[in-house]
Design an enzyme around this catalytic site. Structure first.
Site, PDB file in Angstrom:
ATOM      1  N   GLU A  29      73.186  31.628 -70.051  1.00  0.00           N
ATOM      2  CA  GLU A  29      71.981  30.805 -70.032  1.00  0.00           C
ATOM      3  C   GLU A  29      71.417  30.925 -68.629  1.00  0.00           C
ATOM      4  O   GLU A  29      72.060  30.537 -67.663  1.00  0.00           O
ATOM      5  CB  GLU A  29      72.313  29.342 -70.338  1.00  0.00           C
ATOM      6  CG  GLU A  29      72.737  29.105 -71.775  1.00  0.00           C
ATOM      7  CD  GLU A  29      72.988  27.647 -72.057  1.00  0.00           C
ATOM      8  OE1 GLU A  29      73.096  26.867 -71.091  1.00  0.00           O
ATOM      9  OE2 GLU A  29      73.072  27.284 -73.237  1.00  0.00           O
ATOM     10  N   ASP A  40      68.628  17.594 -64.148  1.00  0.00           N
ATOM     11  CA  ASP A  40      69.735  18.264 -63.472  1.00  0.00           C
ATOM     12  C   ASP A  40      70.198  17.479 -62.256  1.00  0.00           C
ATOM     13  O   ASP A  40      69.430  16.733 -61.644  1.00  0.00           O
ATOM     14  CB  ASP A  40      69.317  19.672 -63.052  1.00  0.00           C
ATOM     15  CG  ASP A  40      69.181  20.599 -64.239  1.00  0.00           C
ATOM     16  OD1 ASP A  40      70.208  20.902 -64.854  1.00  0.00           O
ATOM     17  OD2 ASP A  40      68.045  21.009 -64.552  1.00  0.00           O
TER      18      ASP A  40
END
Length: 241
Positions: A29, A40
């Site tokens: 990914e 994140d």
């Protein structure tokens, strides 16, 4: 496994990808750097900021995907803003041409989800979607209708990089609820910070994504990332009891 595009020079990045594939990564990914990666944690945000300072973010990501896809099946991970600002149809075709198997937009707006799925499909891409733990059955149904390939189920209800314990019982219940609603494979990531946790989560899902531990190693000592990936790969391949 996850890694951000543009963290290192192209030559170093290709070398890292080769090493990680040999170490046991079954798929990649590739993260497209974004200045407001609000889902994140600090490690991936820091890596994204490094990539942004290097410039040419989209071109670097295309080259990273191209090399990664020559080694393993590869999916691009991105926020919606870069997709929308670059024209979704053009964006999808560029990454399809680079060899991507799919593009997952982690903050895909509901109003754009159906159109984006059709756009991805026309380019020959899958459109995996995030299935938050907090999603209602109705929301999961809507996600199912606009997703293809697989669903991403967070193992922890935190930003990426969480290093604490996981509530495996709650995760198992959440996965069961998703499976009852959505007939797609389920991939788990976020909070799977150790090989032992990866081994514990693996029986619940169809695949496990390791991100922050690998990105941290790539930032601190790229050569150590191979050992990190190998440790997770070994744990995931051990027979589950």
């Amino acid at each position: 496994m996850f890694l951000p595009a543009g963290l290192h020079t192209a030559t170093a990045e290709h070398r890292n990808l080769n090493a990680l594939a040999r170490a046991g990564a079954d798929m990649f990914e590739v993260g497209l750097a974004h200045s407001d990666a609000f889902l994140d944690g600090p490690v991936i945000q820091s890596a994204y900021h490094t990539a942004l300072r290097r410039g040419h973010v989209l071109n670097r990501a295309l080259r990273t995907v191209e090399h990664a896809a020559s080694l393993r099946p590869t999916v691009l991970m991105t926020y919606w803003d870069p997709v929308a600002s670059h024209d979704p149809e053009r964006f999808a075709h560029q990454f399809a041409d680079a060899g991507a198997a799919g593009i997952m937009v982690v903050d895909l707006p509901d109003h754009a989800a159906g159109t984006w799925q059709r756009t991805a499909a026309k380019a020959g891409l899958t459109a995996p979607r995030l299935a938050p733990r907090t999603a209602t059955d109705q929301e999961l149904g809507a996600i199912q209708q606009t997703a293809s390939g697989w669903l991403y189920a967070p193992a922890a209800t935190t930003p990426t990089g969480y290093r604490g314990p996981l509530d495996l019982a709650a995760l198992a219940a959440a996965i069961q609820r998703v499976r009852a609603t959505v007939p797609l494979p389920i991939v788990a990531g976020i909070g799977i910070s150790t090989p032992a946790l990866a081994a514990a989560v693996a029986p619940l899902v169809d695949a496990v994504v390791i991100g922050t531990p690998v990105v941290r190693a790539l930032q601190q000592s790229p050569d150590s990332a191979r050992a990190t990936v190998a440790a997770f790969a070994d744990a995931l391949r051990m027979p589950q009891h």
